[in-house]
Design an enzyme around this catalytic site. Sequence first.
Site, short mmCIF file in Angstrom:
data_model
loop_
_atom_site.label_atom_id
_atom_site.label_comp_id
_atom_site.label_asym_id
_atom_site.label_seq_id
_atom_site.Cartn_x
_atom_site.Cartn_y
_atom_site.Cartn_z
N LYS A 346 0.81 -1.22 0.00
CA LYS A 346 0.00 0.00 0.00
C LYS A 346 0.85 1.28 0.00
O LYS A 346 0.51 2.26 -0.65
CB LYS A 346 -0.94 0.00 1.20
CG LYS A 346 -2.04 -1.05 1.14
CD LYS A 346 -2.83 -1.10 2.44
CE LYS A 346 -3.89 -2.18 2.41
NZ LYS A 346 -5.07 -1.81 1.65
N ASP A 384 -9.85 2.30 1.92
CA ASP A 384 -9.94 1.38 3.05
C ASP A 384 -10.66 2.02 4.24
O ASP A 384 -11.52 1.41 4.87
CB ASP A 384 -8.55 0.93 3.51
CG ASP A 384 -7.95 -0.13 2.61
OD1 ASP A 384 -8.69 -0.72 1.80
OD2 ASP A 384 -6.74 -0.37 2.72
#
Length: 563
Positions: A346, A384
Amino acid sequence: MSSWESSSGILSVPALLAEASEFFSLLSSAAMTLSSIPFAASDLQIGDNARRNSTLICAPVMAETVDQMLIQIRKAKEQGADLVEIRLDYLKNFSPNHDLEDLIRQSSLPALVTFRPTWEGGQYDGDESKRQGALQRAVELGASYIDIELKAADEFLKSIDGKKPERVKIIVSSHNYQNTPSVEELGNLVARIQATGADIVKIATTALDITDSARIFQVLAHSQVPIIGIAMGEKGLMSRILSAKFGGFLTFGVLEAGEVSAPGQPTIKDLLDLYNFRQIGPDTKVHGVIGNPIGHSKSPHLYNTSFKSVGFNGIYLPLLVDSVADFLNTYSSPDFVGYSFTIPHKMAGLQCCDEVDPVAQAIGAISCMIRRPSDGKLIGYNVDYLGAIAAIEEGLRGLNGASHAGVSPLAGRLFVVMGAGGAGKALAFGGKEKGARVVVANRTFEKAKDLASRVGGQAMPLAELPNFHPEEEMILVNATSVGMKPGIDKTPIPKEALKHYSLVFDAIYTPKLTRLVREAQESGAAVVYGTEMFINQAFVQFEKFTGLPAPKDLIREVLARNI
């Protein structure tokens, strides 16, 4: 670098074909057309609801007896294979004169006959003349295809000169179990195979990195001869699926998971049902989830099913990536358009973006990347926190009833985040945005301190968290990988410590019921499953990938079936 290898990565199919060099053009004088190959595109119905490519699905048949092979052939036909590869080297007590006739004449699918020796990765270690004699007999019996290794091709082709029926086609193959050579070396190999008089060229290499498949795609797209090109191994999976996009003659799909004739083969069912193999075309847009490990991901189930349901011409793949930068530099064409990011990439993904959404920039990690069609720039987002915080807020409302209008139920609560990686950053920033008091616990204390300072929170080593309970009714979120498959017996915090929390959220969604979640329930805490975060962020990503409304009910149904 050769004249037909792009410095900026693999090009789209039209560009690849436009840049094909004289190297492959020289082969075209001897090249066959697909219409001259048995059971090729000319034999298939191409329609709106049928296949968009001519790439065949071949099922390896590897039983020890003829009767077992015939059963497997019937299963392959039932599952949707186009042809079968009869692996004679797996048969026990093989009698060419008797067994071959039964196999070829009784096969309910076109047969590709292979008798692979140990020196090319097969099972046969006997007399070479007997091996070639069996393949000669398969030619006489009219098998649709015969596979002969490059090393033995000249001798074998001389032995059948003038005896081969027109519809029997010879595949000359080369298998490299060490690596994937350069594009130029692969091109030279194709030329050598073509020079033997092969009807179909087969090259199988080993993918040491996911970028190795790009070299296979270059060769497939430039070749003017029927060609099978595969990069073996888990890191070569995309070569097996995207062979349909880049013009491969066939790909291999096995009857059952694990029963493979070469490393990395998917099942027939996955090719057809999970990856919508028949609907992949030259213009299909490629998406995927970038991670390491990645085999546990359920994202391909969600997105491929959803793409198909709305008629979107896209494919979504699990992408086992070591270096995000290398992957993106290699697959830089407009056809590679969107990615989800998971552990551990990420933050690396953010570093590769041309532009980053302000929220993702503040978090320091992305979970989604889109290639902007207008200029090809890579834009990073973090969705997220949207999915996770929404799920946690819903769980708290269920505990406490409706909160004041416009005020998050997280406001003022002690919000403990385990993990300071990409997911931990997203949750910490999400908690801060909702007015929570954030505590970050991480195995590496320096990372915890860095994140805590950015959200105005408190930091501590993860090892000290079991003794941390300044108040009751705290909220605990797990943003580490502890408890994820295959380590499902692990938990990041002892059960005894969970009694101080009113709600526990685990970002892990495979398995759905982690040890942490189970022990939280046993301790009396409310729980929020990682699937809720996963579903909420999937809605957002689907819309970014496609520009279409997400089929929310379908996404929930698919996840419930596959979790």
